[in-house]
Design a protein around this motif. Structure first.
Motif, short mmCIF file in Angstrom:
data_model
loop_
_atom_site.label_atom_id
_atom_site.label_comp_id
_atom_site.label_asym_id
_atom_site.label_seq_id
_atom_site.Cartn_x
_atom_site.Cartn_y
_atom_site.Cartn_z
N SER A 87 0.81 -1.23 0.00
CA SER A 87 0.00 0.00 0.00
C SER A 87 0.84 1.27 0.00
N GLU A 88 2.17 1.15 0.00
CA GLU A 88 3.02 2.33 0.05
C GLU A 88 3.00 3.09 -1.28
N ASN A 89 3.28 4.38 -1.20
CA ASN A 89 3.30 5.23 -2.38
C ASN A 89 4.76 5.51 -2.76
N PRO A 90 5.32 4.79 -3.72
CA PRO A 90 6.75 4.91 -4.01
C PRO A 90 7.11 6.21 -4.72
N GLN A 91 8.34 6.67 -4.49
CA GLN A 91 8.82 7.90 -5.09
C GLN A 91 9.94 7.66 -6.11
N ARG A 92 10.70 6.63 -5.91
CA ARG A 92 11.87 6.37 -6.75
C ARG A 92 11.45 5.97 -8.17
N THR A 93 12.20 6.41 -9.16
CA THR A 93 11.96 6.00 -10.54
C THR A 93 13.26 5.50 -11.16
N PHE A 94 13.12 4.78 -12.27
CA PHE A 94 14.27 4.26 -13.00
C PHE A 94 14.12 4.62 -14.47
N SER A 95 15.24 4.74 -15.16
CA SER A 95 15.21 5.17 -16.56
C SER A 95 14.56 4.15 -17.47
N ASP A 96 14.56 2.86 -17.07
CA ASP A 96 13.91 1.84 -17.90
C ASP A 96 12.51 1.50 -17.38
N GLN A 97 11.96 2.38 -16.57
CA GLN A 97 10.61 2.16 -16.03
C GLN A 97 9.59 2.14 -17.16
N GLY A 98 8.63 1.23 -17.05
CA GLY A 98 7.60 1.11 -18.07
C GLY A 98 7.80 -0.09 -18.97
N SER A 99 8.90 -0.80 -18.79
CA SER A 99 9.17 -1.95 -19.65
C SER A 99 8.49 -3.23 -19.18
N THR A 100 7.74 -3.14 -18.08
CA THR A 100 6.93 -4.27 -17.62
C THR A 100 5.67 -3.70 -16.98
N ASP A 101 4.80 -4.55 -16.42
CA ASP A 101 3.50 -4.05 -15.98
C ASP A 101 3.61 -3.19 -14.72
N ASP A 102 2.55 -2.43 -14.48
CA ASP A 102 2.56 -1.40 -13.43
C ASP A 102 2.77 -1.99 -12.04
N GLU A 103 2.15 -3.14 -11.77
CA GLU A 103 2.26 -3.72 -10.42
C GLU A 103 3.71 -4.08 -10.10
N LEU A 104 4.40 -4.67 -11.07
CA LEU A 104 5.79 -5.05 -10.84
C LEU A 104 6.67 -3.81 -10.66
N TRP A 105 6.42 -2.78 -11.48
CA TRP A 105 7.22 -1.56 -11.32
C TRP A 105 6.96 -0.89 -9.98
N ARG A 106 5.75 -0.93 -9.54
CA ARG A 106 5.43 -0.34 -8.23
C ARG A 106 6.23 -1.05 -7.14
N ALA A 107 6.32 -2.37 -7.22
CA ALA A 107 7.08 -3.12 -6.22
C ALA A 107 8.57 -2.76 -6.29
N VAL A 108 9.09 -2.65 -7.50
CA VAL A 108 10.49 -2.27 -7.67
C VAL A 108 10.77 -0.93 -7.01
N ARG A 109 9.89 0.03 -7.25
CA ARG A 109 10.09 1.39 -6.72
C ARG A 109 9.97 1.41 -5.19
N ILE A 110 9.07 0.59 -4.65
CA ILE A 110 8.95 0.51 -3.19
C ILE A 110 10.23 -0.02 -2.58
N LEU A 111 10.79 -1.06 -3.17
CA LEU A 111 12.04 -1.62 -2.65
C LEU A 111 13.19 -0.62 -2.76
N ALA A 112 13.18 0.16 -3.83
CA ALA A 112 14.22 1.18 -3.99
C ALA A 112 14.10 2.25 -2.91
N ASP A 113 12.87 2.67 -2.61
CA ASP A 113 12.65 3.64 -1.53
C ASP A 113 13.18 3.12 -0.21
N ARG A 114 13.08 1.80 -0.04
CA ARG A 114 13.49 1.17 1.22
C ARG A 114 14.96 0.74 1.21
N ASP A 115 15.68 1.03 0.12
CA ASP A 115 17.09 0.66 -0.03
C ASP A 115 17.32 -0.85 0.02
#
Length: 345
Positions: A87-115
């Protein structure tokens, strides 16, 4: 006689559906199981547990692909569900974002926010790249550290682990005590070997089961198989909107074994076919469809003369019944069918 004829027609549909092999309620191991994961596999119990807790999902066709390579974005999604961060609202982005579905990218960004998973130095994450064993263990270790369950231990237990992953791998081994498919006393991990989905389920469950939320209630024992109870809910808008189911399961702290929705026989005068796409979405979550199947036109009013029981008993809708049942059989997965559940409607 008309009642008997009506019952025979509907039982024929039900028999076609049930012939798909609905898991028996008395067999706990069937709950959430995948047809391509056998009880002989070392990942069988971890997969069942991760399904039970709503952490793991399969493919839209109902399979799991235990020997498929684990992709970086897939691992991220599993980690986020395990940490209950969906349920977290991620802030981090990546230059290759959008190359897979939204749910997976959301998870990636959440993990990046959490280091936990920060990507590569060039600003990409590589969501479709396979994850190696040493990378996978680093992901798991960093997650457990971020959750406050583990502390970094260091060490270099295996000679083939890169320096950048050595401390994480050593920490995992310290807390879990073993690594899947690696014999005790071995000096090599197979660090660069691609982590398949079966191996990762074992490795992730080894760490996740140490969290309090994945422990049994006081006085109980950790289950090696899920409880033999099918449960779920009718959630308006699902399974079309998967986020509704994700939110429900996150709040419940457990994945659904049943996903419930309704389908009328007709809309705007047109028969409605079996919804194989929606059923596949449900099975990809490890759940079973529970379909309310009503003999009426959803666009009509309270008078539904076209769909009276006498007409059904006379065989006026036999072609549709056979077509719908044949499509369900062709889909080939278990389902529950509830016919005309509100007969006073």
């Amino acid at each position: 006689m008309r009642v008997l004829r009506l019952s025979w027609r509907l039982l024929t549909v039900a028999a076609l559906c049930l012939s798909l092999g609905l898991p028996a309620l008395r067999a706990p191991q069937a709950v959430g199981a995948f047809p391509d994961v056998s009880s002989a596999m070392s990942c069988d119990t971890p997969i069942r547990q991760l399904i039970t807790f709503g952490v793991l999902r399969g493919y839209p066709d109902g399979t799991f692909g235990p020997h498929d390579p684990l992709l970086r974005a897939q691992a991220a999604a599993i980690l986020v569900r395990g940490a209950n961060w969906s349920s977290e609202n991620p802030q981090r982005t990546f230059s290759d974002q959008g190359s897979t579905d939204d749910e997976l990218w959301r998870a990636v960004r959440i993990l990046a926010d959490r280091d936990v998973a920060t990507g590569f130095p060039d600003g990409t994450f590589g969501p479709a790249e396979p994850l190696s064993r040493q990378e996978a263990l680093s992901f798991v270790t960093r997650l457990l550290i971020a959750l406050g369950s583990w502390q970094q231990q260091g060490g270099q237990p295996f000679g083939d682990v890169a320096e950048s992953h050595a401390s994480d791998v050593g920490t995992y081994l310290h807390y879990v005590g073993a690594i899947p498919q690696v014999e005790a006393g071995s000096t090599t991990l197979g660090a660069g070997v691609t982590a398949d989905r079966c191996w990762y389920a074992e490795a992730f469950w080894g760490g996740l089961r140490q969290l309090d939320r994945y422990q049994p209630h006081a006085g109980g024992e950790l289950l090696d198989t899920p409880t033999p109870l099918y449960w779920g809910a009718y959630i308006n808008g699902s399974p079309w909107d998967q986020d509704l189911l994700n939110t429900f399961e996150s709040r419940a702290g457990k994945s659904s074994s049943l996903v419930h929705w309704g389908q009328a026989w007709s809309r705007d005068g047109q028969y409605q076919p079996f919804q194989a796409d929606m059923a596949a979405r449900v099975r990809s979550r490890g759940a079973i469809p529970l379909i309310d199947w009503g003999s009426w036109d959803v666009s009509g009013g309270p008078e539904q003369g076209r769909f009276g029981l006498a007409g059904i008993a006379r065989g006026e809708h036999d072609a549709y019944l056979r077509s719908w049942a044949a499509a369900a059989a062709a889909w080939g997965q278990p389902l529950f069918l509830r016919f005309n559940w509100e007969m006073n409607g």
